[in-house]
Write an enzyme that holds these catalytic residues in place. Structure first.
Site, PDB file in Angstrom:
ATOM      1  N   ASP A   1       0.588  -7.621   1.988  1.00 27.49           N
ATOM      2  CA  ASP A   1       0.722  -6.036   1.746  1.00 27.49           C
ATOM      3  C   ASP A   1       2.203  -5.992   2.011  1.00 27.49           C
ATOM      4  OD1 ASP A   1       0.378  -3.417   1.918  1.00 27.49           O
ATOM      5  OD2 ASP A   1       0.108  -3.322   4.216  1.00 27.49           O
TER       6      ASP A   1
ATOM      7  N   HIS B   1       0.699  -1.241  -0.098  1.00 26.87           N
ATOM      8  CA  HIS B   1      -0.060  -0.101   0.140  1.00 26.87           C
ATOM      9  C   HIS B   1       0.916   1.144  -0.112  1.00 26.87           C
ATOM     10  CE1 HIS B   1       0.187  -0.098   4.507  1.00 26.87           C
ATOM     11  NE2 HIS B   1       0.111   1.338   4.420  1.00 26.87           N
TER      12      HIS B   1
ATOM     13  N   LEU C   1      -6.360 -23.769   1.629  1.00 25.53           N
ATOM     14  CA  LEU C   1      -6.158 -25.290   1.812  1.00 25.53           C
ATOM     15  C   LEU C   1      -7.382 -25.676   0.935  1.00 25.53           C
ATOM     16  CD1 LEU C   1      -4.863 -27.616   2.837  1.00 25.53           C
ATOM     17  CD2 LEU C   1      -6.533 -27.289   5.147  1.00 25.53           C
ATOM     18  N   GLY C   2      -8.651 -25.112   0.759  1.00 22.06           N
ATOM     19  CA  GLY C   2      -9.609 -25.486  -0.074  1.00 22.06           C
ATOM     20  C   GLY C   2     -10.632 -26.025   1.028  1.00 22.06           C
TER      21      GLY C   2
ATOM     22  N   GLY D   1       3.140   6.549   7.666  1.00 24.71           N
ATOM     23  CA  GLY D   1       4.567   7.170   6.989  1.00 24.71           C
ATOM     24  C   GLY D   1       5.564   5.952   7.503  1.00 24.71           C
ATOM     25  N   ASN D   2       5.095   5.170   8.652  1.00 27.89           N
ATOM     26  CA  ASN D   2       6.110   4.263   9.157  1.00 27.89           C
ATOM     27  C   ASN D   2       5.898   2.901   8.123  1.00 27.89           C
ATOM     28  OD1 ASN D   2       5.989   5.493  12.356  1.00 27.89           O
ATOM     29  ND2 ASN D   2       7.785   4.283  11.700  1.00 27.89           N
ATOM     30  N   SER D   3       4.702   2.940   7.566  1.00 28.95           N
ATOM     31  CA  SER D   3       4.326   1.635   6.710  1.00 28.95           C
ATOM     32  C   SER D   3       5.487   1.369   5.810  1.00 28.95           C
ATOM     33  CB  SER D   3       3.265   2.158   5.840  1.00 28.95           C
ATOM     34  OG  SER D   3       1.714   1.850   6.230  1.00 28.95           O
TER      35      SER D   3
END
Lengths: 606, 343
Positions: free
Chosen positions: A128, A97, A267-268, A208-210
């Site tokens: 992410d 993101h 896993l289904g 902003g730490n993302s």
């Protein structure tokens, strides 16, 4: 009962606004004075040596960690975030993101005061995570990845990054805290941005730490910060930040290098907790590999990926750390009997479904008003770059960007295909072994075997009888010899790709790396599609040898697996002299090769 | 000007050195303590699920065990305002929680589950903290943990010890007594009822409900010192705050007080547990003289907890007309003590 309502909102932490906080400035000037004072007045004799050494250790850890921390600035002021270098060549981790609004290229700063160009490599939208490559050096400072499964509740940790995009002076912000929780599960937004098995910290994590690093007290990388629990107090730290565990990212790292949009795994089968507290199968898809391996409704899941499973959240955590396509050990209880096996994981999305979510369709001319924001986007993710026409990249980054449908950056896929293939073909020199191959030897202790690999036909004299594959016929219908799942076609696929090279074999791409039931060390995987047959080629990254091949005649059936070993030189060609054939977890036979015959006859190396 | 500055600095200097020494010590000797304490406290923590779930009202809060027999200390809140309270222990076991008693003046409640030999905090062994003391807060903030997952642990220091009414009108809470103010962002949604401990995991306080400064909109991170709660908790566990009318053997006076004779008219009794709100006050009655007002909520009668209109009527019938009555009422966010004389 209120438990159904327990889901809370968490938000993501890229930032598109530069906050200038008066308090921050005041604070930093106070700190500056304090630092001045300290250096001038604190003598070694005033302070116990244990304290000084602890302090020195912390300073060293922060210094080491800060050097590898990346401050991401999207071009044209489209926000930014943080990242962390993990290799001297400039590969760095960040969040999907953070990278998404930036597009294919961005500017990245280090605390050496330099601004570097960077390009997107691979993207994992579900987890992410994004891998980027910074350009311009081959000696970038990089962080050492720790074992995040060893992180304990209450351990000291610290985040380094670019909160509020404060680091316009290219000096990152350091925030110290403790690990508040481990193995946390945070629900996805739709099907993207799921934080499974993540680390919770009270170190300040702000917008902003993302994408930035979370380090342990030694300054080794334990996670990538990406989200926090915020509700009514605005988008600032409330003492609850979450970092994607570095062990999860290690699983995805090979995949990230493939320059593709990656999917997570399913896993289904669905799990529920029964009245006795056991985690049991509540639903299973019959076309799933788990079903083929015997998993049924009502079976109790005992362990997954080597982790004991006691809760549904525990299962989600164990599953959420794996990429699509991995083969993972699983144990379950069926009618009182424990079954231990390996299961192939399918994707959460179909490939096109995933692309639709992350890559807006490029239909020139694109009417901008139709670019509706997908519902599953995180609340703050910016709509895609408004100019969808081909962007002219700067000469620094242009050589490292190659657009292709389905890829975040095809340049890196090609790079890895070439790396793997060049090394392998250098060992085997098999591209020079044109024409028919005759392999002679024996199958297990059953007796002699001769296999003649021709251009349009494979003939085999086996202890079980004589058989053949007609390569001009429908390849997916030929599973000879019976019980092998198509050993003859698989052997042909092995020979054929070497003779014609991947470029002329069909569509070939680099998948990434994963372990196999026989190789705990991750193997590089090339996937090739020839006619209707999909083949997976597994290479040992150290030796460069092909270690196994899986031939899938069709979707939803078990492949024929060939495991190659005992590589020996045959007239300047390094070739395997042991091929184990497995189909559906059952060994069909072991082909022990005594000689290879090529058009110019060469003797085996026994 | 500059000389003054230098002088100020020289005063500050020893302080700064002391701070440095403290923080240095903390990082060396307490590193293992924090991890150890964070893990050992977990078996004493519980997750509480009850009423709520509407916008902004989480249906969960935190609590901790204070006896081996399953007594749980938590905050008194709307979450407990249901007949179905679920308690989840650290090992994932689920229990139905019963309210033993509550003290709205302290915003505290004691629950109980049916179990034995549980790991627990002992209130008598709680510690008193000084400003600057390193602390841990343990709670299920944001409902992050479910089942057997450990509660969240945040670290910080005691920033101040003060009283909530120190800034008049700032914190609109029925409890106005002493609190620990913390620099950890401890009082998040769902954290109320969690534990405050020192760096060794010794119990020091009960995390309070979310509290916002009415004047500047900031949120307070605080905990009630255990010493403030101990007597009330003991009274609740011993049954001393239980309405007497629950006991069938209690002696009934021939001439008890009645609401009518006191001049109090309550709202109609329409629910199984109608909150005891005053509807109107008779003119020139005792109640009017002593300051009762419509919409007052009656919480206590002679120190016994009144949880419904029905309980109120039954309890009044047990008080002889010649005896005085002490009443605690809630008016808006204030708790008011009123004594009604005997006649």
């Amino acid at each position: 009962m209120g438990m159904r309502n327990r889901q809370t909102t968490t938000y993501f932490l890229e930032t598109d606004v530069i906050f200038t906080l008066r308090t921050t400035q005041t604070l930093s000037s106070t700190l500056a004075i304090a630092l001045l004072l300290c250096t001038s007045s604190v003598q070694a004799t005033d302070v116990p040596s244990a304290v000084l050494s602890a302090q020195a250790k912390r300073i060293a850890a922060i210094r080491k960690a800060s050097a590898s921390t990346v401050m991401v600035f999207a071009a044209g002021g489209k926000g930014g975030g943080s990242g962390v270098l993990i290799s001297p060549e400039g590969y760095a981790l960040s969040n999907f993101h953070v990278v998404k609004p930036a597009g294919a290229a961005m500017k990245c700063a280090l605390n050496d005061g330099q601004l570097y160009d960077a390009v997107v490599v691979g993207v994992d939208p579900v987890g992410d995570v994004a891998l980027i490559k910074m350009i311009g050096r081959d000696d970038f400072p990089f962080a050492k990845m720790a074992d995040s499964d060893k992180v304990r509740l209450g351990d000291w940790c610290f985040a380094v990054g670019n909160p509020f995009l404060l680091a316009t002076d290219f000096q990152p912000t350091v925030t110290y805290g403790i690990v508040s929780g481990v193995h946390r599960y945070q629900y996805p937004a739709g099907t993207l941005l799921e934080y499974a098995d993540c680390i919770q910290t009270d170190a300040s994590i702000n917008p902003g730490n993302s994408g930035g690093p979370l380090f342990n007290a030694n300054g080794d990388l334990i996670g990538i910060n990406g989200r926090g629990s915020f509700e009514k107090r605005g988008r600032v730290n409330v003492g609850v930040g979450y970092a994607i565990s570095i062990n999860q990212i290690k699983h995805f790292l090979g995949y990230l290098h493939s320059g593709r949009f990656l999917d997570h795994a399913t896993l289904g089968a669905n799990m529920v907790t029964d009245e006795n507290g056991a985690v049991v199968v509540s639903n299973i898809i019959e076309s799933s590999d788990a079903y083929r391996r015997g998993l049924r409704y009502g079976d109790q899941l005992l362990s997954f990926g080597g982790r004991p499973i006691n809760t549904v959240n525990g299962f989600k955590n164990a599953l959420g750390i794996y990429p699509r396509g991995w083969r993972v050990p699983i144990s379950f209880l069926q009618d009182g009997k424990q079954i231990d096996t390996f299961v192939r994981l399918a994707g959460v999305h179909s490939p096109e479904e995933l692309l639709a979510k992350v890559q807006p369709k490029r239909k020139p001319p694109a009417p901008p008003q139709e670019q509706e924001k997908p519902k599953d986007d995180p609340p703050e993710a910016k709509p895609p770059v408004k100019n969808n026409k081909k962007k002219a990249f700067s000469p620094e980054v242009a050589p490292f960007i190659e657009a292709r449908h389905g890829y975040s950056n095809y340049y890196f896929n090609r790079l890895n295909q070439n790396r793997i293939w060049d090394k392998y073909i250098g060992l085997t020199q098999a591209d020079k072994l044109l024409g028919n191959w005759v392999i002679a030897g024996e199958i297990g202790n059953l007796g002699a075997a001769t296999i003649n690999l021709q251009a349009n036909r494979v003939d085999a004299k086996l202890p079980q009888g004589t058989t053949f594959a007609d390569l001009d016929g429908e390849l997916n219908a030929q599973d000879a010899p019976r019980g092998s799942g198509g050993m003859l076609v698989a052997l042909h696929m092995w020979k054929h790709i070497m003779q014609v090279s991947p470029a002329r074999f069909g569509e070939v791409y680099y998948l990434g790396s994963m372990p196999t039931p026989k190789h705990s060390q991750k193997q590089d995987v090339l996937i090739g599609t020839h006619s209707v047959i999909e083949c997976r080629y597994y290479f040992d990254p150290k030796s460069g040898h092909l270690t196994s091949l899986e031939m899938y005649p069709d979707l939803g059936v078990d492949p024929c697996e060939l495991y190659f070993s005992d590589y020996k030189e045959v007239n300047g060609h390094l070739l395997p002299h042991h091929i184990e054939v497995i189909h559906g977890e059952v060994t069909y036979g072991e082909l022990i090769i005594s000689s290879y015959q090529f058009p110019t006859v060469v003797k085996g190396a026994n | 000007m500059s000389r003054l500055f230098v002088k100020r600095l020289s005063i500050l200097r020893p302080l700064l050195i002391a701070t440095l020494v403290l923080s240095g010590l903390a990082s060396s000797s307490q590193a293992n303590d924090l991890a150890l304490a964070s893990n050992t406290v977990q078996s004493k923590m519980v997750k509480i699920y009850g009423a709520g779930g509407l916008k902004g009202l989480e249906a969960y809060q935190s609590g901790f065990l204070i006896s081996g027999d399953g007594h749980i200390l938590t905050v008194w809140s709307y979450v407990l305002d249901t007949d179905y309270i679920t308690i989840v222990l650290d090992d994932g076991r689920k229990f139905e929680g019963k309210i033993v008693g509550a003290d709205p003046r302290l915003e505290m409640a004691v629950l109980k589950i049916d179990s034995q030999e549980l790991d627990h905090f002992s209130l008598s062994k709680s510690v008193v903290l000084q400003p600057g003391a390193r602390i841990l807060t343990i709670s299920n903030l944001f409902g992050v943990a479910t089942g057997n997952e450990p509660c969240s642990v945040l670290h910080g220091i005691v920033a101040a010890t003060t009283t909530l009414n120190a800034r008049r009108g700032a914190f609109k809470s029925p409890y106005q007594g002493p609190v620990y103010v913390l620099d950890a962002i401890s009082n998040n949604p769902g954290a109320a009822g969690g534990a405050l401990t020192d760096s060794h995991g010794n119990l020091a306080g009960l995390l309070g409900k979310e509290l916002r400064n009415a004047q500047n909109g900031t949120w307070l991170n605080y905990a009630l010192p255990i010493a403030q709660l101990t007597t009330a908790v003991e009274d609740i566990i011993a049954g001393r705050t239980r309405p007497r009318s629950f006991d069938e053997t209690v002696k009934r006076p021939e001439n008890p007080h009645t609401l009518k004779s006191l001049g109090i008219r309550m709202v109609p009794d329409v629910l199984t547990k109608t909150p005891p709100f005053v509807d109107s006050i008779t003119r020139k009655s005792v109640a009017e003289q002593k300051g009762f007002q419509p919409d007052d909520l009656i919480l206590y009668l002679n120190n016994r907890r009144i949880d419904s209109l029905n309980t109120l009527i039954n309890e009044i019938a047990l008080i002889d007309k010649i005896d005085h009555i002490t009443v605690v009422i809630q008016r808006d966010n204030n708790l008011i003590n009123i004594t009604l004389p005997g006649q």
